[in-house]
Design a protein around this motif. Structure first.
Motif, mmCIF file in Angstrom:
data_model
loop_
_atom_site.group_PDB
_atom_site.id
_atom_site.type_symbol
_atom_site.label_atom_id
_atom_site.label_comp_id
_atom_site.label_asym_id
_atom_site.label_seq_id
_atom_site.Cartn_x
_atom_site.Cartn_y
_atom_site.Cartn_z
ATOM 1 N N ALA A 223 -3.902 14.118 -88.666
ATOM 2 C CA ALA A 223 -3.720 13.264 -87.496
ATOM 3 C C ALA A 223 -2.452 13.681 -86.763
ATOM 4 N N VAL A 224 -2.347 13.256 -85.492
ATOM 5 C CA VAL A 224 -1.166 13.555 -84.694
ATOM 6 C C VAL A 224 -0.889 12.393 -83.751
ATOM 7 N N ILE A 225 0.387 12.093 -83.530
ATOM 8 C CA ILE A 225 0.814 10.956 -82.699
ATOM 9 C C ILE A 225 1.397 11.498 -81.395
ATOM 10 N N PRO A 226 0.671 11.428 -80.278
ATOM 11 C CA PRO A 226 1.182 12.006 -79.021
ATOM 12 C C PRO A 226 2.536 11.462 -78.585
ATOM 13 N N ALA A 227 2.773 10.157 -78.736
ATOM 14 C CA ALA A 227 4.045 9.588 -78.286
ATOM 15 C C ALA A 227 5.210 10.045 -79.156
ATOM 16 N N ALA A 228 4.926 10.498 -80.377
ATOM 17 C CA ALA A 228 5.997 11.025 -81.223
ATOM 18 C C ALA A 228 6.481 12.370 -80.697
ATOM 19 N N VAL A 229 5.589 13.124 -80.083
ATOM 20 C CA VAL A 229 5.990 14.368 -79.423
ATOM 21 C C VAL A 229 6.687 14.035 -78.110
ATOM 22 N N GLY A 230 6.157 13.041 -77.406
ATOM 23 C CA GLY A 230 6.753 12.598 -76.159
ATOM 24 C C GLY A 230 6.197 13.317 -74.942
ATOM 25 N N VAL A 231 6.903 13.195 -73.828
ATOM 26 C CA VAL A 231 6.412 13.742 -72.560
ATOM 27 C C VAL A 231 7.159 14.996 -72.129
ATOM 28 N N ASP A 232 8.235 15.353 -72.824
ATOM 29 C CA ASP A 232 8.897 16.630 -72.544
ATOM 30 C C ASP A 232 8.506 17.587 -73.665
ATOM 31 N N ILE A 233 7.208 17.910 -73.694
ATOM 32 C CA ILE A 233 6.650 18.718 -74.783
ATOM 33 C C ILE A 233 7.311 20.097 -74.802
ATOM 34 N N GLY A 234 7.724 20.524 -75.979
ATOM 35 C CA GLY A 234 8.303 21.851 -76.111
ATOM 36 C C GLY A 234 9.733 21.957 -75.631
ATOM 37 N N CYS A 235 10.347 20.836 -75.271
ATOM 38 C CA CYS A 235 11.745 20.875 -74.850
ATOM 39 C C CYS A 235 12.567 21.539 -75.949
ATOM 40 N N GLY A 236 13.532 22.358 -75.558
ATOM 41 C CA GLY A 236 14.307 23.045 -76.563
ATOM 42 C C GLY A 236 15.431 23.861 -75.970
ATOM 43 N N MET A 237 15.913 24.822 -76.736
ATOM 44 C CA MET A 237 17.141 25.560 -76.419
ATOM 45 C C MET A 237 16.901 27.062 -76.421
ATOM 46 N N ASN A 238 17.723 27.756 -75.646
ATOM 47 C CA ASN A 238 17.762 29.209 -75.656
ATOM 48 C C ASN A 238 19.230 29.615 -75.549
ATOM 49 N N ALA A 239 19.663 30.567 -76.358
ATOM 50 C CA ALA A 239 21.054 31.014 -76.307
ATOM 51 C C ALA A 239 21.127 32.505 -76.617
ATOM 52 N N VAL A 240 22.045 33.198 -75.943
ATOM 53 C CA VAL A 240 22.246 34.621 -76.190
ATOM 54 C C VAL A 240 23.722 34.956 -75.978
ATOM 55 N N ARG A 241 24.249 35.857 -76.804
ATOM 56 C CA ARG A 241 25.639 36.292 -76.665
ATOM 57 C C ARG A 241 25.693 37.499 -75.743
ATOM 58 N N THR A 242 26.708 37.546 -74.897
ATOM 59 C CA THR A 242 26.896 38.673 -73.986
ATOM 60 C C THR A 242 28.055 39.537 -74.475
ATOM 61 N N SER A 243 28.243 40.685 -73.813
ATOM 62 C CA SER A 243 29.388 41.550 -74.138
ATOM 63 C C SER A 243 30.652 41.109 -73.415
ATOM 64 N N LEU A 244 30.551 40.079 -72.571
ATOM 65 C CA LEU A 244 31.707 39.550 -71.874
ATOM 66 C C LEU A 244 32.609 38.785 -72.839
ATOM 67 N N THR A 245 33.894 38.741 -72.522
ATOM 68 C CA THR A 245 34.837 37.919 -73.273
ATOM 69 C C THR A 245 35.559 36.985 -72.309
ATOM 70 N N ALA A 246 36.314 36.066 -72.848
ATOM 71 C CA ALA A 246 37.012 35.079 -72.022
ATOM 72 C C ALA A 246 37.888 35.737 -70.970
ATOM 73 N N SER A 247 38.496 36.870 -71.295
ATOM 74 C CA SER A 247 39.389 37.550 -70.349
ATOM 75 C C SER A 247 38.643 38.134 -69.160
ATOM 76 N N ASP A 248 37.319 38.262 -69.273
ATOM 77 C CA ASP A 248 36.513 38.773 -68.158
ATOM 78 C C ASP A 248 36.176 37.691 -67.138
ATOM 79 N N LEU A 249 36.397 36.440 -67.495
ATOM 80 C CA LEU A 249 36.038 35.336 -66.609
ATOM 81 C C LEU A 249 37.189 35.020 -65.658
ATOM 82 N N PRO A 250 36.876 34.664 -64.409
ATOM 83 C CA PRO A 250 37.934 34.274 -63.469
ATOM 84 C C PRO A 250 38.542 32.939 -63.866
ATOM 85 N N ASP A 251 39.763 32.673 -63.381
ATOM 86 C CA ASP A 251 40.415 31.403 -63.673
ATOM 87 C C ASP A 251 39.638 30.238 -63.072
#
Length: 399
Positions: free
Chosen positions: A65-93
């Motif tokens: 069985a499956v409960i639709p409201a337990a999944v909710g209405v933002d189905i598949g909501c989640g996160m994506n993250a990746v590290r870059t070669s940039l460092t803090a010193s590369d960012l402007p003030d």
């Protein structure tokens, strides 16, 4: 520490990984644990808080069985993250122009692209199963204005609420791109349609529920099959949406005054409102993670704090008691209405000091003070995950 609270006077136990839980949320967990379809126990993560029917931060294994409201209405909501070669010193003030560049490439809030930005093969891959779904359930199309062009043009867009795009610095001052979004308007109407359909089905069969929002589909029924197909499609859509947004953010940064950079770590992409077929405690079950991420052994995940706090890249420990799960974020301590009533723009400015972000009344519902302390959340799930990287945002884009 492991489990902080356990409720046993229910059909199956409830295991809660925090002491910081509202009585109303406990009531919801009790309702879930008394359902005849739940297997072994219900787990509540450290960021647990009141939801609609099902508690946000709950992990619910169900048999056939499956409960639709337990999944909710933002189905598949989640996160994506990746590290870059940039460092803090590369960012402007002053990071205002960087934020503006991102906002110019990625539509936020109620906005979407004027034309589809996704390649034709990706759209075609999503088209066929969606055509099959709406062919069986044409009412879904009527729930979203301009259905076909809307879902096309919302791919690669952020949305509103707690969705965000951030630039963060880790413990080594490396720059990360992190974003949070889901299945947009099409996922919302799919969720609402099947939640209402489940309620009607249970009324028709005169099945009693402690909360009508816990209406479920039983395996073998046509609506069960259709819902599983629909939710899997929406999860894939959300996944693609985050990937497309990440490309747009990278393009925005490369078009700015930053030095040339590369992506140095494979992207981490994880859902936290979804279903998955898994085996736990000797049974093949459908696991619904509502505001929780999978944290299998050595599995990487992302746990964001509020827009003024730290976030974490974590590695799962494969805890059986949590069904290989952990928290999906800090978790709210107050409603959006209460946050707007309780805080001022000056509070927002203070709590987001050092972060380039909007600091106006439209952001008060997302103020850090409306969320739990992410450090305490992390301490409560030391048995569930190990911290790999600690991130602190310097830019935050919200709708």
């Amino acid at each position: 520490m492991p489990i902080f609270k356990q409720i046993n006077k229910t059909r199956v136990p409830v295991k809660i990984f925090t002491e910081d839980i509202a009585p109303q949320a406990i009531d919801q967990l009790v309702n879930i644990a008394n359902l005849p379809i739940v297997h072994h126990h219900v787990a509540a993560m450290p960021d647990v808080h009141l939801g609609i029917g099902a508690t946000v931060g709950s992990v619910i294994p169900t048999l056939n069985a499956v409960i639709p409201a337990a999944v909710g209405v933002d189905i598949g909501c989640g996160m994506n993250a990746v590290r870059t070669s940039l460092t803090a010193s590369d960012l402007p003030d002053n990071l205002y122009q960087v934020r503006s560049r991102i906002e110019s490439r990625v539509p936020v809030g109620f906005n979407w692209h004027k034309r589809s930005v996704v390649n034709r093969s990706t759209v075609n891959g999503l088209d066929k199963p969606l055509d099959e779904l709406v062919g069986k359930h044409p009412a879904i199309m009527k729930m979203l204005k301009g259905f076909n062009h809307t879902w096309h043009r919302q791919l690669g867009t952020l949305g509103g609420g707690n969705h965000f795009i951030e630039l963060c610095l880790d413990e080594n001052d490396d720059v990360w791109i992190m974003l949070h979004s889901g299945s947009r308007g099409v996922g919302n109407v799919i969720g609402r349609y099947f939640i209402n359909l489940a309620k009607k089905d249970m009324q028709r069969h005169q099945q009693h529920l402690p909360d009508t929002n816990l209406a479920y589909f039983s395996e073998g029924s046509q609506h069960f099959t259709d819902y599983v197909m629909a939710v899997n499609w929406a999860q894939e859509y959300a996944w693609v949406n985050r990937q497309e947004m990440m490309k747009l953010v990278v393009d925005a940064l490369k078009a700015s005054s930053l030095p040339n950079f590369t992506l140095t770590k494979k992207a981490i992409n994880c859902h936290h409102n979804y279903i998955s077929h898994e085996t736990h405690y000797g049974e093949r079950v459908i696991v619904t993670r509502k505001g929780a991420i999978r944290a299998g052994q050595d599995e990487l995940g992302i746990i964001p704090g509020s827009m003024g706090a730290r976030s974490y890249i974590v590695k799962g420990k494969g805890s059986a008691a949590s069904f290989c799960s952990c928290a999906h974020g800090a978790g709210r301590t107050m409603s959006r209405t209460e946050a707007k009533r309780s805080f001022s723009v000056r509070d927002l400015e203070h709590q987001t000091s050092g972060v380039e972000c909007r600091k106006d009344r439209g952001m008060l519902d997302e103020i850090p003070g409306a969320y739990k302390d992410i450090d305490q959340v992390m301490a409560n799930q030391a048995d569930l995950v190990d911290v790999v990287h600690t991130l602190k945002q310097v830019v935050c884009v919200k709708g």
